[in-house]
Design an enzyme around this catalytic site. Structure first.
Site, PDB file in Angstrom:
ATOM      1  N   GLY A  33     -27.533   9.916  26.037  1.00  0.00           N
ATOM      2  CA  GLY A  33     -27.888   8.846  26.981  1.00  0.00           C
ATOM      3  C   GLY A  33     -29.229   8.184  26.713  1.00  0.00           C
ATOM      4  O   GLY A  33     -29.590   7.907  25.573  1.00  0.00           O
ATOM      5  N   VAL A  34     -29.954   7.941  27.817  1.00  0.00           N
ATOM      6  CA  VAL A  34     -31.277   7.308  27.701  1.00  0.00           C
ATOM      7  C   VAL A  34     -32.194   8.158  26.824  1.00  0.00           C
ATOM      8  O   VAL A  34     -32.911   7.650  25.965  1.00  0.00           O
ATOM      9  CB  VAL A  34     -31.902   7.182  29.111  1.00  0.00           C
ATOM     10  CG1 VAL A  34     -33.363   6.839  29.029  1.00  0.00           C
ATOM     11  CG2 VAL A  34     -31.165   6.148  29.923  1.00  0.00           C
ATOM     12  N   ASP A  35     -32.123   9.462  27.014  1.00  0.00           N
ATOM     13  CA  ASP A  35     -32.981  10.415  26.283  1.00  0.00           C
ATOM     14  C   ASP A  35     -32.771  10.227  24.780  1.00  0.00           C
ATOM     15  O   ASP A  35     -33.720  10.058  24.007  1.00  0.00           O
ATOM     16  CB  ASP A  35     -32.580  11.826  26.713  1.00  0.00           C
ATOM     17  CG  ASP A  35     -33.653  12.873  26.458  1.00  0.00           C
ATOM     18  OD1 ASP A  35     -33.382  14.046  26.763  1.00  0.00           O
ATOM     19  OD2 ASP A  35     -34.730  12.515  25.979  1.00  0.00           O
TER      20      ASP A  35
END
Ligand code: APR
Length: 173
Positions: A33-35
């Protein structure tokens, strides 16, 4: 001058603001995801800084609801503020835990001197929260925060997809 709060559809790694907030996990050692997107765009120096945090200040990792800043490697931003959202899959459905992600991240932004901050929809992906609940908690928390400080000029929610964007835009209207 009161802070501006806005919601845009886009990729948080492309935001040229002082700080971008990462929806991390407690290990701080990356993920999807964003990570995953932030680490990929920032480059290996970001993981190196996170490893250093684990070796020093955060030997047990970052607790849910807390936040910590690092540099931002190759990103346009100066800082990445890592926070760990509550994970609905593990029964973490307490809105105050999610609210703490937003307020703690703004506390850290204030501490480092970041006046413009981008947030993703923390916990609305892998961690299984409904994006409408995230939008409600996020906007309420950020509004309360910026009304009590002159240290923040802009908070930008950066959303993937129309559904998430509409959920936040609805809360801001
Ligand atoms: N820019 C903006 N938003 C993004 C991006 C991006 N580049 N990539 C994903 N998103 C959106 C997702 O669509 C979702 O709406 O961010 C929101 C948060 O999703 P996740 O990244 O899955 O974060 P979260 O639900 O908090 O789960 C955190 O996922 O990636 C792992 O290491 C992370 O274990 C942690 C967990």
């Amino acid at each position: 001058m009161p802070a501006t709060i806005e919601a845009v559809e886009g990729d948080i790694t492309r935001q040229d603001l002082d700080a971008i907030v990462n929806a991390a996990n407690s290990s701080l050692l990356g993920g999807g995801g964003v990570d995953g997107a932030i680490h990929a765009a920032a480059g290996p120096s970001l993981l190196a800084e996170c490893r250093e945090l684990r070796a020093t200040r955060l030997p047990d990792g970052l607790p849910t609801g807390e936040a910590v800043a690092t540099g931002a490697g190759n990103l346009a931003a100066r800082w990445v503020i890592h926070t760990v959202g509550p994970d609905a899959r593990r029964g973490q459905t307490d809105p105050s835990l999610l609210a703490s992600c937003f307020s703690s991240s703004l506390d850290v932004a204030t501490q480092v001197g970041a006046r413009t901050v981008a947030f993703p929809a923390i916990s609305a992906g892998v961690y299984g929260w409904d994006v409408h609940d995230v939008a409600r908690v996020a906007v309420q928390t950020v509004r309360e925060y910026v009304n009590g400080t002159d240290q923040i000029d802009l908070v930008r929610f950066v959303l993937f997809g129309a559904r998430a964007h509409e959920a936040f835009a609805e809360q801001l209207s």
